[in-house]
Write a protein that holds these residues in place. Structure first.
Motif, PDB file in Angstrom:
ATOM      1  N   LYS A 195      19.528  20.880   5.026  1.00 51.16           N
ATOM      2  CA  LYS A 195      20.315  22.047   4.610  1.00 51.16           C
ATOM      3  C   LYS A 195      21.619  22.126   5.396  1.00 51.16           C
ATOM      4  CE  LYS A 195      16.735  25.078   2.806  1.00 51.16           C
ATOM      5  NZ  LYS A 195      15.872  26.225   3.060  1.00 51.16           N
ATOM      6  N   ILE A 196      21.543  21.803   6.687  1.00 47.07           N
ATOM      7  CA  ILE A 196      22.765  21.820   7.502  1.00 47.07           C
ATOM      8  C   ILE A 196      23.752  20.767   6.980  1.00 47.07           C
ATOM      9  CG2 ILE A 196      23.671  21.244   9.813  1.00 47.07           C
ATOM     10  CD1 ILE A 196      21.266  22.688  10.987  1.00 47.07           C
ATOM     11  N   PHE A 217      22.781  14.358  11.839  1.00 43.73           N
ATOM     12  CA  PHE A 217      22.347  15.691  11.389  1.00 43.73           C
ATOM     13  C   PHE A 217      20.974  16.071  11.954  1.00 43.73           C
ATOM     14  CE2 PHE A 217      25.715  15.058   8.204  1.00 43.73           C
ATOM     15  CZ  PHE A 217      26.414  16.223   8.450  1.00 43.73           C
ATOM     16  N   GLY A 218      20.130  15.061  12.217  1.00 49.69           N
ATOM     17  CA  GLY A 218      18.846  15.344  12.869  1.00 49.69           C
ATOM     18  C   GLY A 218      19.076  15.925  14.254  1.00 49.69           C
ATOM     19  N   ASP A 252      19.158  24.282  16.913  1.00 52.22           N
ATOM     20  CA  ASP A 252      17.921  24.993  16.591  1.00 52.22           C
ATOM     21  C   ASP A 252      17.976  25.562  15.166  1.00 52.22           C
ATOM     22  OD1 ASP A 252      15.394  25.689  17.298  1.00 52.22           O
ATOM     23  OD2 ASP A 252      15.933  27.612  18.186  1.00 52.22           O
ATOM     24  N   GLY A 253      18.674  24.866  14.315  1.00 51.97           N
ATOM     25  CA  GLY A 253      18.755  25.280  12.907  1.00 51.97           C
ATOM     26  C   GLY A 253      19.694  26.437  12.650  1.00 51.97           C
ATOM     27  N   ASN A 254      20.456  26.818  13.666  1.00 43.87           N
ATOM     28  CA  ASN A 254      21.400  27.940  13.515  1.00 43.87           C
ATOM     29  C   ASN A 254      22.683  27.416  12.870  1.00 43.87           C
ATOM     30  OD1 ASN A 254      23.595  29.750  14.156  1.00 43.87           O
ATOM     31  ND2 ASN A 254      22.217  30.772  15.588  1.00 43.87           N
ATOM     32  N   GLU A 290      27.852  24.590  12.909  1.00 47.57           N
ATOM     33  CA  GLU A 290      29.245  24.479  12.439  1.00 47.57           C
ATOM     34  C   GLU A 290      30.211  24.290  13.616  1.00 47.57           C
ATOM     35  OE1 GLU A 290      30.428  27.661   9.867  1.00 47.57           O
ATOM     36  OE2 GLU A 290      32.460  26.880   9.660  1.00 47.57           O
ATOM     37  N   LEU A 291      29.961  25.030  14.697  1.00 45.17           N
ATOM     38  CA  LEU A 291      30.819  24.884  15.875  1.00 45.17           C
ATOM     39  C   LEU A 291      30.723  23.478  16.460  1.00 45.17           C
ATOM     40  CD1 LEU A 291      30.179  28.343  17.560  1.00 45.17           C
ATOM     41  CD2 LEU A 291      32.375  27.504  16.773  1.00 45.17           C
ATOM     42  N   LEU A 292      29.488  22.967  16.546  1.00 42.27           N
ATOM     43  CA  LEU A 292      29.291  21.613  17.084  1.00 42.27           C
ATOM     44  C   LEU A 292      29.893  20.566  16.140  1.00 42.27           C
ATOM     45  CD1 LEU A 292      25.611  21.983  18.365  1.00 42.27           C
ATOM     46  CD2 LEU A 292      27.697  21.941  19.742  1.00 42.27           C
TER      47      LEU A 292
END
Lengths: 331, 284
Positions: free
Chosen positions: A144-145, A218-219, A226-228, A233-235
């Motif tokens: 999803k990310i 992405f993993g 932590d799925g946030n 997005e910041l990272l």
């Protein structure tokens, strides 16, 4: 690139329709800091049209009458956790807000809350009973990310670089450490082995080298964030050097702080960001200097100080929450 | 000859091998006990070290200490009786007689204490790490040995209570294996002061403390009791780690009194508070 919020939108849509038909269910949207729920509120505001009032809780601290004077049928209160401070006398405004919510039977309240503050306030004030519809924004998995972050790019537009390993420094699982004991008045240093959990983890994930760099990236991003989605997005922005994406994400080490500094960190986590003056009001009565604590937390890479505001660093969110749960400051 | 000097007892029909209690047997048994002792020390050290790094699982890890000790010593004794010095039925009867006499004459108390230790480990009235009151002594249990239980009092005194005595006493366990425990904080104010305001302040002082723990099962309760010349306000609230019990009490009391003073809430007049077993010191 906010998360799609599809399910949440449906729930809110239904609650608004129910309200229009006479059934009121106040809504609490609960999420970890940085999640990006303001996009969801923006949609709610547009959906409600002119019949809604949208305020930040911070502005209610200055003038609560904004809420009382308004005749809007839907009140959207952003960051409602800012209506309290963890100190004696720090719940008065929150009590006033809760009383207002309870007594305004002809008005629907849609509020957003920091999840850590919500849990605390639910135990202390029982706020949950005033918001029958609780929407807890969930963590997102790697897929999803990836979909969220790559939604604006064509397939193959970005090149994911492979992680470069430092061959000269192989992480050791067992490290030599020591502790000191007093024996017959002498301080004796006794060597002992110490297990490095991060090196075990990195060896465990070595098999990932065979997977495509994008999948590895992405993993790792999902794990560190932590799925946030906000943290991810910041990272992502830090890793993106268009058209290349560097796989240089670093998992922060475990946090080691004493109780006073951990409590200061807890106050910051519960707000996301806090004025130094407010932090001082909470910490001074307990004998802790807010400036000293904030400076130490900044030195550890957990917060950043911008003028008079102390904010949690996005990449430190996961480790901070883990540490505070272990220290039993977060329940 | 050494072999002639050893006791030779045959089992019925000679099916069970005879025991030869010679110096080698005794040394083997002693060596095994020494190894068990060292193994227990190492296991206790490792489990204690691990428990201190297990944060919220500290007491859970410490629960394994007495069981581990019992298991190691039990295995050592079993091994001595089964391998180093196997006993035939006759030998066992003879040994039981001797052991019974020894226990009856001199080792009665020691055996009662060891049995008490086993009962404590199995019955679990408390665990290592719990805060207990035994025999008018209050403190954190640091060790449940085969002979005695050790507590460290708030004054940092090491108190040793024999296991036999523990079984004959009423034991009060403040946390029963949990990391959190209830702390009762009493504050006394003048009858003329605003008691509801004092209750609100005490509640807020408790729930804002860095040491507090609140959940559905661990609620905060504020009580008030009126007396002729003073009012007692009491907080029943849980500390997040039993080791912070007194720091928690101090933190709440200090901040509550600071707020009391700024709100004009006065302490009672001198000499009116009965702390010596009067109603104020009772349950609330």
């Amino acid at each position: 690139m906010p998360p799609p919020f599809k399910e949440e939108m449906e729930l809110i849509e239904k609650a608004i329709k129910d309200f229009e038909e006479g059934k009121r269910r106040n809504i609490a949207v609960i999420s970890d800091p940085f999640y990006g729920e303001s996009e969801l509120l923006e949609w709610v505001w547009e959906r409600a049209g002119g019949g809604a009032l949208k305020v930040k809780a911070g502005s209610l601290k200055e003038e609560f009458e904004i809420l009382e004077r308004s005749s809007a049928k839907i009140a959207i209160v952003e960051e409602a956790h800012r209506l309290y401070l963890r100190k004696i006398g720090g719940f008065d405004l929150m009590d006033r807000f809760i009383n207002f919510v309870s007594s305004s039977s002809e008005r629907l309240f849609i509020t957003t809350w920091n999840s850590f503050s919500w849990k605390y306030l639910d135990e202390v004030l029982g706020i949950g009973q005033h918001f029958p519809m609780k929407i807890e924004l969930p963590g997102m998995d790697a897929g999803k990310i990836r979909d969220m972050l790559l939604s604006g790019y064509e397939e193959g537009e970005l090149t994911f670089l492979e992680e470069e390993e430092d061959e000269t420094e192989e992480p050791k699982i067992l490290k030599r450490s020591s502790f000191k004991i007093s024996l017959l008045g002498e301080r004796i240093e006794i060597p002992r082995p110490e297990v490095d959990l991060s090196s075990i983890r990195s060896r465990f994930h070595k098999g990932e080298e065979k997977r495509p760099p994008m999948e590895i990236f992405f993993g790792k991003l999902a794990r560190i964030s932590d799925g946030n989605p906000g943290v991810a997005e910041l990272l992502w922005k830090e890793a993106l050097d268009y058209p290349e994406v560097r796989n240089s994400l670093i998992d922060l080490p475990s946090i080691d702080l004493d109780l006073d500094d951990s409590f200061a960190l807890n106050v910051i986590l519960s707000m996301g960001s806090v004025d130094l003056a407010d932090l001082s009001e909470v910490l001074e009565p307990t004998g802790t200097s807010a400036e000293r604590a904030a400076a130490l937390l900044e030195e550890r890479g957990l917060v950043e100080i911008d003028g008079e505001v102390v904010s949690l660093r996005a990449e430190a969110l996961k480790r901070t929450a883990e540490h505070l749960r272990r220290a039993r400051l977060v329940w | 000859m050494a072999e002639n000097a050893t006791a030779q007892l045959s089992g019925p029909g000679g099916a069970i091998p005879d025991i030869s209690i010679n110096p080698s047997t005794i040394i083997s048994a002693l060596l095994l006990l020494a190894i068990a002792y060292v193994a227990v020390r190492v296991a206790v050290f490792l489990l204690s070290w691990l428990s201190e790094r297990a944060y919220e699982h500290r007491i859970t890890v410490k629960m394994a200490i007495p069981i581990t000790k019992l298991a190691i010593y039990g295995f050592a004794i079993y091994h001595i009786l089964s391998s180093v010095a196997p006993l035939s039925t006759n030998q066992l009867i003879a040994f039981s007689g001797l052991a019974g006499a020894a226990i009856g004459f001199g080792l009665k108390d020691l055996v009662a204490e060891v049995v008490g230790g086993v009962v404590i480990v199995l019955d679990k009235p408390y665990h290592v790490g719990d805060k207990v009151r035994i025999d008018d002594q209050y403190g954190e249990v640091t060790d449940i040995g085969l002979r005695a239980t050790r507590l460290v009092t708030p004054d940092d005194n090491l108190v040793t209570v024999s296991n036999q005595r523990v079984l004959n006493q009423t034991v009060a366990n403040a946390n029963a294996g949990s990391l959190e425990m209830q702390v009762v904080i009493d504050l006394f104010i003048d009858s003329g002061s605003d008691a509801p305001k004092a209750m609100k302040i005490l509640r807020e002082a408790a729930v804002t403390s860095k040491y507090v723990y609140i959940s559905n099962k661990r609620p905060v309760t504020i009580l008030m009791r009126d007396h002729p010349f003073y009012t007692m306000v009491r907080a029943r609230v849980y500390v997040n780690d039993i080791r912070y019990e007194f720091k928690f009490e101090t933190d709440v009391t200090k901040r509550a009194w600071e707020a009391f003073k700024s709100e004009g809430i006065e302490p009672p007049k001198a000499g009116v508070v009965d702390l010596g077993g009067g109603p104020a010191a009772g349950g609330g």
